[in-house]
Design an enzyme around this catalytic site. Sequence first.
Site, short mmCIF file in Angstrom:
data_model
loop_
_atom_site.label_atom_id
_atom_site.label_comp_id
_atom_site.label_asym_id
_atom_site.label_seq_id
_atom_site.Cartn_x
_atom_site.Cartn_y
_atom_site.Cartn_z
N HIS B 124 0.87 -1.18 0.00
CA HIS B 124 0.00 0.00 0.00
C HIS B 124 0.91 1.23 0.00
CE1 HIS B 124 -2.83 2.90 1.84
NE2 HIS B 124 -3.80 2.10 1.45
N ASP B 201 2.99 -4.29 8.13
CA ASP B 201 1.78 -3.50 7.89
C ASP B 201 0.60 -4.44 8.10
OD1 ASP B 201 -0.46 -2.34 6.85
OD2 ASP B 201 0.48 -1.64 5.00
N GLN B 204 -4.57 -4.85 7.27
CA GLN B 204 -5.59 -5.80 6.81
C GLN B 204 -5.57 -7.11 7.57
OE1 GLN B 204 -7.96 -4.92 5.04
NE2 GLN B 204 -7.17 -3.02 4.16
N CYS B 366 -4.75 2.57 -3.58
CA CYS B 366 -3.47 2.99 -2.98
C CYS B 366 -2.38 1.94 -3.19
CB CYS B 366 -3.62 3.28 -1.49
SG CYS B 366 -4.66 4.68 -1.16
C1 LIG Z 1 -2.48 -2.90 3.52
C2 LIG Z 1 -2.79 -1.51 3.99
N1 LIG Z 1 -1.82 -0.76 4.53
C3 LIG Z 1 -2.05 0.48 4.97
C4 LIG Z 1 -3.29 1.06 4.88
C5 LIG Z 1 -3.46 2.45 5.37
O1 LIG Z 1 -4.33 2.51 6.44
P1 LIG Z 1 -4.80 3.92 6.99
O2 LIG Z 1 -5.42 4.63 5.84
O3 LIG Z 1 -5.77 3.59 8.05
O4 LIG Z 1 -3.58 4.62 7.46
C6 LIG Z 1 -4.33 0.32 4.32
C7 LIG Z 1 -5.67 0.91 4.20
O5 LIG Z 1 -6.21 1.07 3.15
C8 LIG Z 1 -4.08 -0.98 3.86
O6 LIG Z 1 -5.05 -1.71 3.31
#
Ligand SMILES: Cc1ncc(COP(=O)(O)O)c(C=O)c1O
Lengths: 408, 408, 131, 131
Positions: B124, B201, B204, B366
């Site tokens: 992401h 990360d 998910q 993203c």
């Molecule tokens: C795999 C992953 N990492 C990071 C994020 C970022 O999360 P946040 O927007 O809550 O910071 C997301 C959210 O879409 C995600 O799916």
Amino acid sequence: MSFNVQQIRKDFPILDREVHPGVKVIYLDSTATSQKPESVIEAMNTFYRRSNANIHRGVHVLAEESTAMYEQARVKIAKFINAPSAHQIIYTRNTTESINLVAYTWARANLKSGDLIILTEMEHHSNLVPWHMLAAERGVRLEFIPVMDDGLLDLDVYRSLLFQGPKLVSFTHMSNVLGTINPAAEMIQMAHEAGALTVLDAAQSVPHLKVDVQKLDVDFMAFSAHKMCGPTGIGALYGKTTLLEAMPPFLGGGDMIKEVKLRSFKPTTIPSKFEAGTPAIAESVGFGAAVDYLSSIGMEEVSAHEHEMIEYALERLEEIPGLKIFGPTADKKGGVASFTFDGIHPHDVAQILDRHGIAVRAGHHCAQPLHEKFGITATTRASFYLYSTKDEVDKLVEGIYKVKKVFG
Amino acid sequence: MSFNVQQIRKDFPILDREVHPGVKVIYLDSTATSQKPESVIEAMNTFYRRSNANIHRGVHVLAEESTAMYEQARVKIAKFINAPSAHQIIYTRNTTESINLVAYTWARANLKSGDLIILTEMEHHSNLVPWHMLAAERGVRLEFIPVMDDGLLDLDVYRSLLFQGPKLVSFTHMSNVLGTINPAAEMIQMAHEAGALTVLDAAQSVPHLKVDVQKLDVDFMAFSAHKMCGPTGIGALYGKTTLLEAMPPFLGGGDMIKEVKLRSFKPTTIPSKFEAGTPAIAESVGFGAAVDYLSSIGMEEVSAHEHEMIEYALERLEEIPGLKIFGPTADKKGGVASFTFDGIHPHDVAQILDRHGIAVRAGHHCAQPLHEKFGITATTRASFYLYSTKDEVDKLVEGIYKVKKVFG
Amino acid sequence: MDDLYREVIIEHYKNPSYRGHLDPHDISFADNNPLCGDHIQIDLRVDKDGKVAEARFDGHGCAISQASADLLLESVIGKSLDEVKALNKQHILDLLGIDLGPVRLKCALLSLKVLKAGVYGLGEASDSLVE
Amino acid sequence: MDDLYREVIIEHYKNPSYRGHLDPHDISFADNNPLCGDHIQIDLRVDKDGKVAEARFDGHGCAISQASADLLLESVIGKSLDEVKALNKQHILDLLGIDLGPVRLKCALLSLKVLKAGVYGLGEASDSLVE
Ligand SMILES: Cc1ncc(COP(=O)(O)O)c(C=O)c1O
Ligand SMILES: Cc1ncc(COP(=O)(O)O)c(C=O)c1O
């Protein structure tokens, strides 16, 4: 609408809270955080119960609604401080993050070793520590406008510091300890004439005064929703468009990009450039509702009421033998009364007041250097907002006499 | 308690929402953000209506209650991911801020030009852009574990990259596009054997799987409340104690200090060291309630339900001519189905599905580099959570056939 | 009326028995409560059997923090350093005989943290010492 | 059934009249919609009176973005560059004849932003061009 404090109190469900059996709260701690009217709580509920979705990229109804609500709140906040345009409002977590954002982006991109930043001796830690960190990292110099015994800034010293050619002047609009309302417009003009940019810590002014960023001509301004009837978890940074556009981004991630490749990215335009990741969406809705609420009452009315409160409070508190109030006279300050009492530690004062339902704050109020300046480590602070009453001041005064009794 | 999706749906008031006259929402966008159960919404209401005060420094009842609730939520979150102690949970705004915190503090204190960070091609933007910024600023090198056609990481390439002596390996536990569940424990062990630290990360994974930081032996882990039945505006960073203690602070301000002088400060201990300013207090309470809610159902049950959902969804979607699903087979993935359909742009697919009340997401989610890898710019993504039903999958499939019709 | 300010606490606050300094001393340590800036220094003399022979505290702070320092030192005279190391939160709560919320608890525990950091020879009086 | 996908939009999407490139051209500019990665390039030829003589677009994206590019170019042929500069959001909404939420609006406005950025000679197709 004429200002009716009893009517207003009905909007704040917590004011009915019994903190001890049969004892309703007397909340005199609004400088730390304000209470929330039902309309703000309900706006967020409705958001979660009807519209909740992630914003920006969604094309479904919930995402469109959420996006629209998030952006409408921005427009409301911009209007509330008379910002020329909504994209000059960056959502942050709080005043603290807003100031850090300027320190991490504008300051790190523009300041080098030996450059001067002017602060004041009455700053909250939020407007000190980010600059301490920068000074340690970059060798930037810090100088301080002194606080005089009467709680006002020494503008003569400020004038002479300006001759040293500062790059930035960052100061609080209203002291959270002394209540001092600084002459921001004048100080900003002086800074500009000396070629410096300005950051205004408006954590205590936007909730309590009518603040107009265009009249102030301020470059950056930081404030928090939770101190102005809004939720925790959201604040704002206002900035002049050209400055915000020229600044590098702060946090990297989703929504702040125009394009991402495997090894590089291009940031998007303001305000999104500074809003990485899923933001405080429900909180933005609450922030907008808070601004609506305050606007419906009128910031002039709010200020006038608080002024009446502090006048009365100072009058009553000054009667008490052994009690010493810090800060200027009522005409030069907001609704904040910080005091020491008879050698009794503020923690003990606050604790005993609490037994009578009176919520005040005790400590250094995140302004250790200011307390040190006055040769003390802590004060007891009573602070007022639109829902405060003279009756509550009377109860505070009675409470202080009871403190005296406990310590014999 | 046996898992009963119809019972669970009653906990989520938004699922009754009619997005068009007579059309209830079919919410297939939980990967972007989850819906919130009534218990979470109510926990925050109760906080605002009964206890709201600023934390840490207050001695009055409301402040004591708020402080206790804020810290109790931290304990709950720590238990939820089996963290050895609660002070290893740092509250942030979201996953994005958590990763940026590591990049700004640990990485800037420990990495120098030429040092290697390993990422993956399925990250992401939140786990790419912070490292892009660091690479541009410090000359740190980035290498990427490739994604294979089947949506799995190429661990052979990972193994060979590890020979280059990386300092950090940062990767997603579950892809938000492919749904791929990466073998995190194994990958972390490999990184450690090569002398690298790890960032996971878990945006998910924590919402959907039972995640145990001690079993994973991960060094840092980032996740967001809003994706796991909690409020917006709050997330968490987990870290190993020795690492967190050795790291310099991130944002400067109130509550993260032990002592402030006019020109210097000493930071306090973890977790407060990383929580400058008034935090997301009500949101912490909501986060705690979300963790309670998920625990009361059981994460194994949640995962099992989602597995059933994705199995069924893949089966049904694969029937549709012209539809291409990205990512691995159901046994290797979570409840995420991203697809392209018959040359029709995902925005159009999502928009027409929305007309039938079906909320899916369209775009690059993203993860632009991942889409580029597959030679596309966007996909349509349907994602599932504990409240999703097979009936909703059937409606999705019907909806896709209707899309086809519009474009005739 | 005010259980938090039991007579014993007010008494130890107003007329502490162990306020002062020891010079020479075997152990001396001082630290602050970051929440309120309260400060406590503790000096100890240890006898040849490794037991606390004399103890003094100095500093400033609220009645709770100062009274618990006084009560704490009274309670450790004659204890071995290992026994001191084993003391925790509950010991202070027992001495005070009152219930405390999380913020005031920090006041009450400051002296124990300072004492234990001194005995362990640590650089800082951290919360984990009394958990 | 689906007002957003009126026949005219589907028609312009499937069978655009202005898709392609102009070589040589007087003005050419391309940019993306950061929300979805949609891409549009617009080439213009301007006649000696400063009016748009020919126009083409290329790129990829949703029906809304591609149809509005085609409709937009159709509408600017014969217009002076100053007239083009004066076009805003409403012009696109009038051409499409539908209501759009904030996200889809960005799709619809991409071509106008690209066109105006090109005519103004800017480096970027920013939102402020069409507000
Ligand atoms: C795999 C992953 N990492 C990071 C994020 C970022 O999360 P946040 O927007 O809550 O910071 C997301 C959210 O879409 C995600 O799916
Ligand atoms: C003057 C002043 N500045 C900054 C802050 C910090 O605000 P926040 O904690 O919302 O970041 C406060 C709040 O106490 C304040 O009073």
